[in-house]
Write a protein that holds these residues in place. Structure first.
Motif, PDB file in Angstrom:
ATOM      1  N   LEU B   5       0.838  -1.198   0.000  1.00 51.47           N
ATOM      2  CA  LEU B   5       0.000   0.000   0.000  1.00 51.47           C
ATOM      3  C   LEU B   5       0.867   1.240   0.000  1.00 51.47           C
ATOM      4  O   LEU B   5       1.871   1.309   0.711  1.00 51.47           O
ATOM      5  N   ILE B   7      -0.032   4.719   1.133  1.00 49.02           N
ATOM      6  CA  ILE B   7      -1.042   5.600   1.738  1.00 49.02           C
ATOM      7  C   ILE B   7      -0.453   6.995   1.677  1.00 49.02           C
ATOM      8  O   ILE B   7       0.448   7.335   2.441  1.00 49.02           O
ATOM      9  N   PRO B  16      -7.168   9.221   7.413  1.00 48.36           N
ATOM     10  CA  PRO B  16      -6.713   7.853   7.686  1.00 48.36           C
ATOM     11  C   PRO B  16      -7.787   6.805   7.387  1.00 48.36           C
ATOM     12  O   PRO B  16      -7.461   5.666   7.044  1.00 48.36           O
ATOM     13  N   ARG B  17      -9.043   7.169   7.485  1.00 46.23           N
ATOM     14  CA  ARG B  17     -10.101   6.176   7.250  1.00 46.23           C
ATOM     15  C   ARG B  17     -10.072   5.636   5.819  1.00 46.23           C
ATOM     16  O   ARG B  17     -10.444   4.485   5.582  1.00 46.23           O
ATOM     17  N   GLY B  19      -7.390   5.027   4.125  1.00 46.61           N
ATOM     18  CA  GLY B  19      -6.378   3.977   4.147  1.00 46.61           C
ATOM     19  C   GLY B  19      -6.901   2.728   4.836  1.00 46.61           C
ATOM     20  O   GLY B  19      -6.707   1.602   4.349  1.00 46.61           O
ATOM     21  N   GLN B  20      -7.579   2.936   5.962  1.00 48.25           N
ATOM     22  CA  GLN B  20      -8.121   1.786   6.698  1.00 48.25           C
ATOM     23  C   GLN B  20      -9.131   1.025   5.846  1.00 48.25           C
ATOM     24  O   GLN B  20      -9.137  -0.205   5.810  1.00 48.25           O
ATOM     25  N   VAL B  23      -7.407  -1.069   3.253  1.00 50.90           N
ATOM     26  CA  VAL B  23      -6.901  -2.310   3.852  1.00 50.90           C
ATOM     27  C   VAL B  23      -8.037  -3.317   4.004  1.00 50.90           C
ATOM     28  O   VAL B  23      -7.932  -4.483   3.576  1.00 50.90           O
ATOM     29  N   GLU B  27      -8.190  -6.883   1.924  1.00 48.53           N
ATOM     30  CA  GLU B  27      -8.114  -8.121   2.713  1.00 48.53           C
ATOM     31  C   GLU B  27      -9.375  -8.948   2.545  1.00 48.53           C
ATOM     32  O   GLU B  27      -9.328 -10.174   2.465  1.00 48.53           O
ATOM     33  N   VAL B  33      -1.932  -7.614   2.510  1.00 51.94           N
ATOM     34  CA  VAL B  33      -1.654  -6.185   2.401  1.00 51.94           C
ATOM     35  C   VAL B  33      -0.484  -5.818   3.292  1.00 51.94           C
ATOM     36  O   VAL B  33      -0.409  -6.234   4.441  1.00 51.94           O
ATOM     37  N   ARG B  34       0.448  -5.066   2.712  1.00 50.81           N
ATOM     38  CA  ARG B  34       1.606  -4.640   3.503  1.00 50.81           C
ATOM     39  C   ARG B  34       1.713  -3.124   3.490  1.00 50.81           C
ATOM     40  O   ARG B  34       1.309  -2.462   2.525  1.00 50.81           O
ATOM     41  N   PHE B  35       2.242  -2.595   4.569  1.00 48.22           N
ATOM     42  CA  PHE B  35       2.432  -1.141   4.645  1.00 48.22           C
ATOM     43  C   PHE B  35       3.822  -0.884   5.201  1.00 48.22           C
ATOM     44  O   PHE B  35       4.117  -1.240   6.344  1.00 48.22           O
ATOM     45  N   PRO B  37       6.189   1.453   6.830  1.00 48.98           N
ATOM     46  CA  PRO B  37       6.039   2.732   7.530  1.00 48.98           C
ATOM     47  C   PRO B  37       7.126   3.752   7.195  1.00 48.98           C
ATOM     48  O   PRO B  37       7.046   4.897   7.635  1.00 48.98           O
ATOM     49  N   ALA B  38       8.104   3.369   6.392  1.00 47.19           N
ATOM     50  CA  ALA B  38       9.129   4.341   5.998  1.00 47.19           C
ATOM     51  C   ALA B  38       8.581   5.330   4.963  1.00 47.19           C
ATOM     52  O   ALA B  38       9.088   6.427   4.815  1.00 47.19           O
ATOM     53  N   GLN B  39       7.534   4.933   4.244  1.00 49.26           N
ATOM     54  CA  GLN B  39       7.005   5.755   3.148  1.00 49.26           C
ATOM     55  C   GLN B  39       6.430   7.089   3.646  1.00 49.26           C
ATOM     56  O   GLN B  39       5.962   7.195   4.780  1.00 49.26           O
TER      57      GLN B  39
END
Ligand code: SF4
Lengths: 481, 247
Positions: B5, B7, B16-17, B19-20, B23, B27, B33-35, B37-39
């Motif tokens: 993903l 986001i 944020p919703r 993105g949620q 997901v 799913e 699904v992977r995220f 967090p460095a992005q």
């Protein structure tokens, strides 16, 4: 009020404000652009090979631009061989001087003109005025603009911003008709025709622009809808044509593709009503003296730029204006130069070598919606050039509030954890601005936003905060608002 | 399928919703699904405002963060357009041909959510339920740059209980345009006024689109007008079921 030449007198956002706040102007613009827009879609939809034609148009122009100096030298030789004179003008002043000299040589104090944006670009009429020479516009809309001491606001429909009642009042005041005119289009057109007929038959010299020129044959071409242009290029004794150097094509065959692309894109017609061609002079027929002025005025610099170069493909069809949501609201004058709309937003600053502060606001005069690129018959990627030029314009600005803000954001975004921290800070900092979950007034650079829009406050949890918690639990996504 | 993903910065911080919901939706369709967090951000805002060097450093970061991804899905048409079209151009303008090659190599794996579902997965019915009157605004980048065509409409037509209302002059830009909205507020506002009027004419409860940037602008305008109509990201409609309503 109006504008002339290339240099915008004000930055775009400021100039646009007046137009946006004039309901009459906006209604005039909306009506005309929507009509042409729908008609164009129909005209274009009739040709199943439209996309291939567009590619061919772009490739034909590119091929000619790639060897521009050779093409121009060829054109010069062919025009001379057919008894015409060729002049090279580096800038607007040189071009103006050339026209004035020719007029003086023939001792004329009045000349007629075919609609020519290039002559507007060099502010020819005002310059001739200063020499005691009156230039009379023969294109109906240009005439309206001229009589009202205004300047054009559209490439193709220069008086798009005027409605019928305004024209009626103007003609009654200016054309010296014995009886007051009604506002019927036919009556108004007939009055203009009477006025112009008399000019065509008595004036010795004419000035035209050029839509295309063919290097191989030395032929110059003007495309128009009223036939007044044809009168100008056939009746007077002396004809001067001014063309930007990018208008040259190699061969006759090259023109054929534009005869399909241009009318459908501009007036949504299958075929153009009046297309005039002339090559040098023909004894006893038409003007007996012909001058072609080849104008650079910044074009060589545009040609040298790999990204900006495509701008010179433009055939001035005005399709991009008619589909542009910004043009529709702001009108042509807001662009502050003779080239309005999307094409103006990229052409004007480039012709001025990105050195004019007001012109450099023009690449910002777009929401980058891309409608212009879709409409352009020679596939100029206008959004791409706009974005590129925004970068070029920033080069000379040095450090500004905006550049600092952008740098700060970039820094915050340089690591995921840093961005998370910045968002948390913003969440804390927004406190006093939030009312009922919404922000209704923003300070500083962002103030323009809340002119018409509220803003969601930063929510309690960002996506990445939510993801981390969810990941830790290894659970399913849950509603966590 | 393993889906990475992206986001986008705006979704992460302000929506944020979306993105949620993305997901939940992916799913539910059985994907992993992977995220990462460095992005952070694709650099669109910087590039479109003329800050090329800043933009490219973000593009470089994006390339590093997503180099190993099989497919990258993002709930934003304009960021997808940035990554597929503009980022390679910008790298070229700055003479960074290595970056251009890298971002081009990645761009075939970048998908906006609706085109991923319809064109890549071939799914038009995601099993969603959303009992509301909705109108759809095709955002400029999704329509003209990504050419997602009617993919979002196909998805919406298969949502149980949803009444899809046709938006007049749908293909007209809403007037957001990123920093255009603050640098040319008068023109942007005039465009927004027309878009809001057309939305209200449909009688819809909500206007949806595939891009929260446009929706933030349209929604902000609708809220200011106290119109009662709201904006909802497409992902939140598609994620909603009888059991769980996302928006
Ligand atoms: S840029 Fe394209 S659409 Fe606009 S006037 Fe020129 S040729 Fe026509």
């Amino acid at each position: 009020m109006g504008v002339s030449g290339l240099h915008p007198p004000r930055p775009f956002p400021q100039a646009a404000r007046d137009a946006v706040n004039s309901p009459q102007l906006r209604a005039n613009l909306r009506k005309v652009t929507t009509t042409i827009r729908d008609k164009r879609l129909r005209a274009v939809g009739e040709l199943p090979h439209w996309e291939e034609l567009r590619r061919l148009g772009a490739a034909t122009k590119d091929a000619s631009l790639a060897n521009l100096s050779d093409r121009l030298l060829e054109l010069e030789a062919s025009v001379r061989a057919r008894g015409g004179h060729v002049h090279w003008a580096r800038d607007a002043a040189e071009a103006r001087e050339l026209v004035a000299q020719i007029a003086h040589a023939h001792e004329v104090t009045e000349l007629i003109k075919v609609k020519s944006i290039t002559s507007d670009e060099i502010e020819l009429n005002a310059a001739l005025d200063a020499h005691g020479i009156r230039a009379i516009e023969t294109d109906l809309a240009e005439l309206i603009v001229q009589l009202s001491n205004d300047t054009p606001s559209h490439i193709l429909v220069p008086a798009i911003h005027r409605n019928r009642a305004e024209i009626q009042a103007l003609f009654n005041a200016q054309l010296g008709e014995p009886e007051p005119l009604t506002d019927e289009p036919a009556v108004l057109a007939a009055a203009a025709r009477r006025y112009l007929r008399q000019k065509f038959l008595t004036t010795k010299m004419a000035v035209s622009g050029a839509n295309f020129a063919v290097a191989e044959t030395g032929t110059v071409c003007v495309v128009e809808s009223e036939g007044n242009g044809r009168m100008c290029v056939t009746l007077p004794e002396v004809l001067v044509s001014i063309m930007g150097i990018e208008k040259v094509l190699g061969t006759w065959e090259d023109i054929s593709v534009f005869m399909e692309l241009l009318p459908r894109s501009s007036t949504a017609e299958r075929m153009n009503p009046y297309t005039s061609f002339w090559s040098g002079v023909t004894p006893v027929d038409g003007p007996q003296e012909f001058h072609l002025i080849l104008l650079d005025n910044g074009r060589t610099d545009v040609l040298a730029d790999e990204v900006g170069r495509q701008t010179l493909r433009c055939i001035r069809c005005s399709a991009c204006l008619n589909v542009c949501p910004v043009y529709e609201r702001a009108g042509g004058h807001a662009y502050g130069s003779v080239y309005p709309g999307p094409i103006g937003a990229i052409l004007t600053p480039q012709l001025l070598d990105m050195a004019d502060k007001n012109a450099n606001t023009l690449p910002g005069a777009s929401s980058l919606c891309g409608a212009c690129y879709d409409a352009c018959p020679v596939r100029i990627n206008i959004p791409q050039v706009l974005i590129y030029l925004r970068g070029e314009a920033n080069e000379d600005k040095g450090v500004t509030l905006e550049s600092l803000a952008m740098q700060g954001m970039r820094y915050a975004m340089s690591e995921g954890w840093r961005f998370e921290g910045a968002v948390k800070l913003a969440r804390l900092g927004q406190g006093p601005l939030v009312h009922g979950g919404q922000i209704t007034a923003l300070p500083g650079l962002l103030g323009g936003w809340t002119q018409s829009r509220d803003l969601n406050a930063f929510p309690a949890q960002s996506f990445r905060e939510w993801w981390r918690k969810r990941d830790a639990k290894g659970g399913l996504p849950e509603d966590s608002a | 399928m393993k889906i990475d993903l992206f986001i986008t910065c705006l979704n992460d911080a302000l929506f944020p919703r979306t993105g949620q919901a993305t997901v939940a939706l992916l799913e539910r369709l059985g994907h992993e699904v992977r995220f990462n967090p460095a992005q952070t951000c694709c650099g669109q805002m910087h590039l479109n405002t003329g800050y090329r060097a800043d933009a490219l450093s973000l593009v470089r970061k994006f390339v590093n963060d997503f180099r190993d991804a099989e497919v990258i899905v993002l709930p934003s048409g304009s960021c997808a357009a940035m990554l597929r079209e503009l980022a390679p151009d910008a790298a070229h303008w700055e003479g960074d041909e290595a970056l251009r090659a890298e971002v081009e190599a990645l761009s075939g794996r970048v998908f906006e959510l609706s085109e991923f579902l319809v064109k890549k997965l071939g799914v038009e019915d995601v099993g969603a339920a959303y009992p509301h009157r909705v109108t759809y605004h095709p955002t400029c980048h999704a329509m003209r740059s990504l050419r997602v065509g009617d993919a979002p409409l196909r998805l919406l037509r298969n949502v149980r209980g949803l009444t899809l209302l046709e938006l007049p002059h749908a293909d007209e830009c809403c007037g957001f345009g990123g920093t255009f909205s603050v640098k040319n507020p008068d023109v942007s506002t005039a465009m927004l006024a027309d878009k809001a009027r057309h939305i209200l004419e449909t009688g819809a409860e909500a206007c949806t689109a595939g891009d929260n940037s446009c929706l933030m602008h349209i929604g902000g305008g609708l809220h200011r007008l106290r119109s009662g109509a709201r904006t909802v990201h497409l992902a939140e409609i598609l994620a909603s079921t009888d059991g769980q309503v996302w928006a």
